[in-house]
Design a protein around this motif. Structure first.
Motif, PDB file in Angstrom:
ATOM      1  N   ILE A  52       0.834  -1.203   0.000  1.00  0.00           N
ATOM      2  CA  ILE A  52       0.000   0.000   0.000  1.00  0.00           C
ATOM      3  C   ILE A  52       0.867   1.251   0.000  1.00  0.00           C
ATOM      4  N   ILE A  53       1.806   1.361   0.939  1.00  0.00           N
ATOM      5  CA  ILE A  53       2.682   2.541   0.994  1.00  0.00           C
ATOM      6  C   ILE A  53       3.943   2.197   1.773  1.00  0.00           C
ATOM      7  N   GLY A  54       5.041   2.834   1.382  1.00  0.00           N
ATOM      8  CA  GLY A  54       6.301   2.639   2.076  1.00  0.00           C
ATOM      9  C   GLY A  54       6.958   3.973   2.390  1.00  0.00           C
ATOM     10  N   PHE A  55       7.789   3.976   3.417  1.00  0.00           N
ATOM     11  CA  PHE A  55       8.496   5.173   3.864  1.00  0.00           C
ATOM     12  C   PHE A  55       9.957   4.809   4.090  1.00  0.00           C
ATOM     13  N   ALA A  56      10.864   5.721   3.767  1.00  0.00           N
ATOM     14  CA  ALA A  56      12.284   5.464   4.007  1.00  0.00           C
ATOM     15  C   ALA A  56      12.968   6.762   4.412  1.00  0.00           C
ATOM     16  N   ALA A  57      13.862   6.659   5.376  1.00  0.00           N
ATOM     17  CA  ALA A  57      14.637   7.812   5.828  1.00  0.00           C
ATOM     18  C   ALA A  57      15.854   7.986   4.927  1.00  0.00           C
ATOM     19  N   ALA A  58      16.057   9.196   4.457  1.00  0.00           N
ATOM     20  CA  ALA A  58      17.244   9.556   3.691  1.00  0.00           C
ATOM     21  C   ALA A  58      17.922  10.720   4.410  1.00  0.00           C
ATOM     22  N   LYS A  59      19.049  11.135   3.916  1.00  0.00           N
ATOM     23  CA  LYS A  59      19.820  12.182   4.591  1.00  0.00           C
ATOM     24  C   LYS A  59      19.027  13.479   4.768  1.00  0.00           C
ATOM     25  N   HIS A  60      18.320  13.893   3.717  1.00  0.00           N
ATOM     26  CA  HIS A  60      17.642  15.180   3.753  1.00  0.00           C
ATOM     27  C   HIS A  60      16.121  15.096   3.759  1.00  0.00           C
ATOM     28  N   HIS A  61      15.574  13.874   3.694  1.00  0.00           N
ATOM     29  CA  HIS A  61      14.126  13.759   3.546  1.00  0.00           C
ATOM     30  C   HIS A  61      13.615  12.371   3.919  1.00  0.00           C
ATOM     31  N   VAL A  62      12.288  12.277   3.980  1.00  0.00           N
ATOM     32  CA  VAL A  62      11.599  10.995   4.049  1.00  0.00           C
ATOM     33  C   VAL A  62      11.102  10.706   2.638  1.00  0.00           C
ATOM     34  N   SER A  63      11.418   9.542   2.122  1.00  0.00           N
ATOM     35  CA  SER A  63      10.880   9.109   0.838  1.00  0.00           C
ATOM     36  C   SER A  63       9.564   8.391   1.088  1.00  0.00           C
ATOM     37  N   VAL A  64       8.561   8.755   0.311  1.00  0.00           N
ATOM     38  CA  VAL A  64       7.240   8.142   0.425  1.00  0.00           C
ATOM     39  C   VAL A  64       6.940   7.463  -0.904  1.00  0.00           C
ATOM     40  N   SER A  65       6.613   6.177  -0.836  1.00  0.00           N
ATOM     41  CA  SER A  65       6.380   5.394  -2.050  1.00  0.00           C
ATOM     42  C   SER A  65       4.967   4.818  -2.050  1.00  0.00           C
ATOM     43  N   PRO A  66       4.080   5.403  -2.857  1.00  0.00           N
ATOM     44  CA  PRO A  66       2.741   4.822  -3.017  1.00  0.00           C
ATOM     45  C   PRO A  66       2.595   4.057  -4.337  1.00  0.00           C
ATOM     46  N   GLU A  67       3.698   3.609  -4.918  1.00  0.00           N
ATOM     47  CA  GLU A  67       3.780   2.991  -6.244  1.00  0.00           C
ATOM     48  C   GLU A  67       3.589   4.044  -7.328  1.00  0.00           C
ATOM     49  N   GLU A  68       3.964   3.683  -8.542  1.00  0.00           N
ATOM     50  CA  GLU A  68       3.897   4.627  -9.659  1.00  0.00           C
ATOM     51  C   GLU A  68       2.482   5.131  -9.905  1.00  0.00           C
ATOM     52  N   TYR A 100      -0.603  15.357   6.038  1.00  0.00           N
ATOM     53  CA  TYR A 100      -1.247  14.098   6.372  1.00  0.00           C
ATOM     54  C   TYR A 100      -2.517  13.863   5.564  1.00  0.00           C
ATOM     55  N   ASP A 101      -3.194  14.926   5.152  1.00  0.00           N
ATOM     56  CA  ASP A 101      -4.379  14.734   4.319  1.00  0.00           C
ATOM     57  C   ASP A 101      -4.003  14.103   2.977  1.00  0.00           C
ATOM     58  N   LEU A 102      -2.860  14.466   2.439  1.00  0.00           N
ATOM     59  CA  LEU A 102      -2.380  13.866   1.201  1.00  0.00           C
ATOM     60  C   LEU A 102      -2.026  12.398   1.420  1.00  0.00           C
ATOM     61  N   LEU A 103      -1.313  12.099   2.499  1.00  0.00           N
ATOM     62  CA  LEU A 103      -0.987  10.698   2.800  1.00  0.00           C
ATOM     63  C   LEU A 103      -2.260   9.873   2.967  1.00  0.00           C
ATOM     64  N   GLU A 104      -3.231  10.428   3.670  1.00  0.00           N
ATOM     65  CA  GLU A 104      -4.491   9.712   3.884  1.00  0.00           C
ATOM     66  C   GLU A 104      -5.183   9.414   2.555  1.00  0.00           C
ATOM     67  N   SER A 105      -5.232  10.397   1.670  1.00  0.00           N
ATOM     68  CA  SER A 105      -5.859  10.189   0.365  1.00  0.00           C
ATOM     69  C   SER A 105      -5.125   9.123  -0.442  1.00  0.00           C
ATOM     70  N   MET A 106      -3.802   9.155  -0.408  1.00  0.00           N
ATOM     71  CA  MET A 106      -3.013   8.160  -1.143  1.00  0.00           C
ATOM     72  C   MET A 106      -3.251   6.746  -0.618  1.00  0.00           C
ATOM     73  N   ILE A 107      -3.263   6.624   0.682  1.00  0.00           N
ATOM     74  CA  ILE A 107      -3.455   5.305   1.291  1.00  0.00           C
ATOM     75  C   ILE A 107      -4.858   4.787   0.978  1.00  0.00           C
ATOM     76  N   GLN A 108      -5.862   5.645   1.129  1.00  0.00           N
ATOM     77  CA  GLN A 108      -7.228   5.231   0.802  1.00  0.00           C
ATOM     78  C   GLN A 108      -7.337   4.823  -0.667  1.00  0.00           C
ATOM     79  N   TYR A 109      -6.702   5.582  -1.540  1.00  0.00           N
ATOM     80  CA  TYR A 109      -6.702   5.271  -2.972  1.00  0.00           C
ATOM     81  C   TYR A 109      -6.106   3.887  -3.218  1.00  0.00           C
ATOM     82  N   ASN A 110      -4.942   3.619  -2.638  1.00  0.00           N
ATOM     83  CA  ASN A 110      -4.304   2.325  -2.854  1.00  0.00           C
ATOM     84  C   ASN A 110      -5.115   1.178  -2.265  1.00  0.00           C
TER      85      ASN A 110
END
Length: 123
Positions: A52-68, A100-110
């Motif tokens: 559904i969604i993944g998160f990863a810590a990088a040096k300058h940011h959090v990467s958010v992956s909801p698939e292409e 968080y509203d964007l994350l919520e929409s993405m997760i609901q979409y997936n």
């Protein structure tokens, strides 16, 4: 959230560690039906065995992956939020607010779009 404890403890910067904990905890709290997992050394959430969604810590940011498909569907919202993106992920700078509203929409979409998905990834 014990499944993420080792990953989060490996984030050296305490502010970054706290931010990642907040994002992962928020996701788990908002979507208790999702299963928290670590795969490929990446915290992610799955539903009936599908990503559904993944998160990863990088040096300058959090990467958010909801698939292409998620990136494509929400491209305008990602840009409006001020996040940079590739075809597979978008970045939340450590100093930027989390939309968080964007994350919520993405997760609901997936969750909805992958309800009948039998594989881990979309095909």
């Amino acid at each position: 959230m014990d499944v993420f404890a080792k990953y989060v403890s490996g984030i050296d910067n305490p502010d970054h560690r706290l931010r990642m904990e907040e994002i992962l905890s928020w996701t788990a709290g908002q979507f208790p039906i999702l299963k928290p997992q670590i795969k490929w050394n990446t915290p992610m959430f799955t539903d009936h065995g599908t990503f559904i969604i993944g998160f990863a810590a990088a040096k300058h940011h959090v990467s958010v992956s909801p698939e292409e498909a998620g990136i494509a569907h929400f491209a305008d919202d990602i840009a409006r939020a001020g996040y940079s993106a590739t075809s597979r992920l978008f970045r939340i700078q450590w100093t930027d607010p989390v939309q968080y509203d964007l994350l919520e929409s993405m997760i609901q979409y997936n969750i909805k779009e992958k309800a009948d998905c039998s594989g881990f990834w979309r095909k």
